[in-house]
Write an enzyme that holds these catalytic residues in place. Structure first.
Site, PDB file in Angstrom:
ATOM      1  N   ARG A 119       0.861  -1.192   0.000  1.00  0.00           N
ATOM      2  CA  ARG A 119       0.000   0.000   0.000  1.00  0.00           C
ATOM      3  C   ARG A 119       0.900   1.245   0.000  1.00  0.00           C
ATOM      4  O   ARG A 119       0.863   2.058   0.922  1.00  0.00           O
ATOM      5  CB  ARG A 119      -0.926  -0.027   1.219  1.00  0.00           C
ATOM      6  N   GLN A 124      -0.187   3.119  -5.910  1.00  0.00           N
ATOM      7  CA  GLN A 124      -1.557   3.650  -5.880  1.00  0.00           C
ATOM      8  C   GLN A 124      -2.345   3.368  -7.162  1.00  0.00           C
ATOM      9  O   GLN A 124      -3.525   3.057  -7.107  1.00  0.00           O
ATOM     10  CB  GLN A 124      -1.527   5.154  -5.627  1.00  0.00           C
ATOM     11  N   TYR A 225      -1.246  -1.725   7.978  1.00  0.00           N
ATOM     12  CA  TYR A 225      -2.490  -2.340   8.431  1.00  0.00           C
ATOM     13  C   TYR A 225      -2.573  -2.288   9.962  1.00  0.00           C
ATOM     14  O   TYR A 225      -1.548  -2.249  10.651  1.00  0.00           O
ATOM     15  CB  TYR A 225      -2.559  -3.804   7.971  1.00  0.00           C
TER      16      TYR A 225
END
Ligand code: NAD
Length: 355
Positions: A119, A124, A225
């Site tokens: 991520r 992106q 996360y």
């Protein structure tokens, strides 16, 4: 190299839309599609033909494609029909050791799982998880608004003043942030919980209130996360959520822990305190749900509260979700194919290669 697009089974999206053709041809790919591949996304076969795609039988696409991408992973039997040495791309949840991720590991194919992409800023343009989560966050609010026996904005009429709806959002990741923006646009008052204090500013900039719980744990190894919280934190958080839930009309839950069951954030006794007619939309339903009464892909009625479990809301807007999926896939192939061969060395492809 031949690239194939299949008619997906059991969902509405399609992996590539017709207009992807121009960029795919620039990668020297020959393009093939199965009849009705885009129909559930409101795309007719003629649009593929107009853009230079060629129609083929499903079995031909499975066995002849050098590159095949699907939104939903193929069933075991069809996976076995893939051409030896070919590339297969999907979302295979290898971090959960899913059956499909195990199966591809024993096959003579190169398998890439788009849910393994880091991520990062570089990633992106290929981040399918974010594209789908954004749409789901939007749809969750629209669905809740439709089910709620109230309106969102404050309304002053000659017959009296209607108070604005209160929305509580648990988890301010991609889906949660889009849900905040959508609920605010419709005029709701929005409160938000998240274990990552880093999102506080984003939440506030969207016009919502961030409810802080002290003592949240973070981990640098988790790739951004969230991680499991201490018992002490969970108890503090549960108490605060219960207080806020009792005053809310809508709760949208999006909290996930990668590779683990979703944290249980709304217990039955919290539902007991909610107002009649309230709506809970649980986007974490497929990984167990954030609410004790959630059932995936079902609406549960409990003491006047509707609990809607659905982690696939992006599939309810297949025209746009197919477009975003397709754009992400085209960008991914630009990372994967360099001068006619596979580039397995860059950050994007090396992280997503699972076999
Ligand atoms: P996710 O779907 O894994 O989780 C949703 C949200 O729930 C997260 O914000 C998480 O912190 C929160 N959450 C988890 N447990 C919770 C709990 N017990 N109580 C309250 N909230 C809880 O998140 P996501 O949207 O997939 O994002 C995952 C990470 O990736 C985030 O760090 C996000 O900022 C990052 N991200 C980066 C990029 C990029 O730079 N390209 C793009 C998208 C996401």
């Amino acid at each position: 190299m031949k690239l194939g697009v299949l008619k997906e089974q059991g969902i509405h999206r399609v992996a590539f839309i017709p207009s992807a053709a121009k960029k795919l041809k620039a990668l020297d790919l020959e393009l093939y599609f199965e009849a009705d591949a885009g129909l559930k996304s409101s795309i007719e076969d003629q649009e593929y033909l107009d853009q230079g795609w060629e129609k083929k039988e499903r079995s031909w696409i499975l066995s002849q494609s050098d590159i095949l991408a699907t939104v939903k992973p193929l069933e075991a039997e069809e996976l076995n029909q893939l051409k030896s040495g070919s590339v297969y791309i999907s979302m295979m949840k290898p971090y959960e050791n899913s059956p499909v991720s195990q199966q591809v590991k024993g096959m003579d194919i190169k398998a890439f799982s788009m849910d393994m992409i880091p991520r990062s800023t570089l990633a992106q343009s290929v981040d399918i998880l974010s594209s789908m989560a954004s749409l789901a966050g939007y749809k969750a609010v629209i669905l809740a608004a439709e089910r709620l026996p109230k309106i969102f904005p404050m309304m002053m009429t000659a017959a009296g003043t209607i108070r604005p709806t209160k929305v509580l959002i648990l988890g301010a990741g991609v889906a949660g942030l889009q849900a905040i923006a959508t609920a605010r646009r419709l005029g709701a008052i929005v409160e938000v919980f998240d274990v990552r204090p880093a999102v506080k500013e984003e939440v506030q900039s969207l016009g919502a209130k961030f409810v802080e719980v002290e003592g949240a744990q973070d981990s640098k190894d988790a790739g951004g996360y969230a991680i499991e919280q201490t018992e002490e934190y969970k108890q503090k958080q549960a108490k605060l959520i219960q207080e806020r839930a009792a005053k809310s009309d809508i709760i949208i839950t999006t909290a996930q822990l990668r590779g683990k069951p979703a944290p249980l954030l709304i217990q039955k006794d919290t539902l007991d305190r909610m107002k009649q007619g309230s709506v809970v939309i649980d986007l974490a339903a497929s990984s167990g749900g954030n609410c004790a009464m959630t059932e995936d892909q079902k609406t549960v009625h409990y003491k006047g509260v509707q609990i809607i479990g659905n982690s696939e809301l992006a599939d309810d807007m297949p025209n746009v979700s197919s477009e975003l999926f397709s754009n992400n896939m085209v960008n991914y192939l630009k990372f994967l194919i360099k001068d006619g061969s596979l580039d397995l060395q860059n950050e994007i492809t090396s992280n997503s290669l699972i076999n």
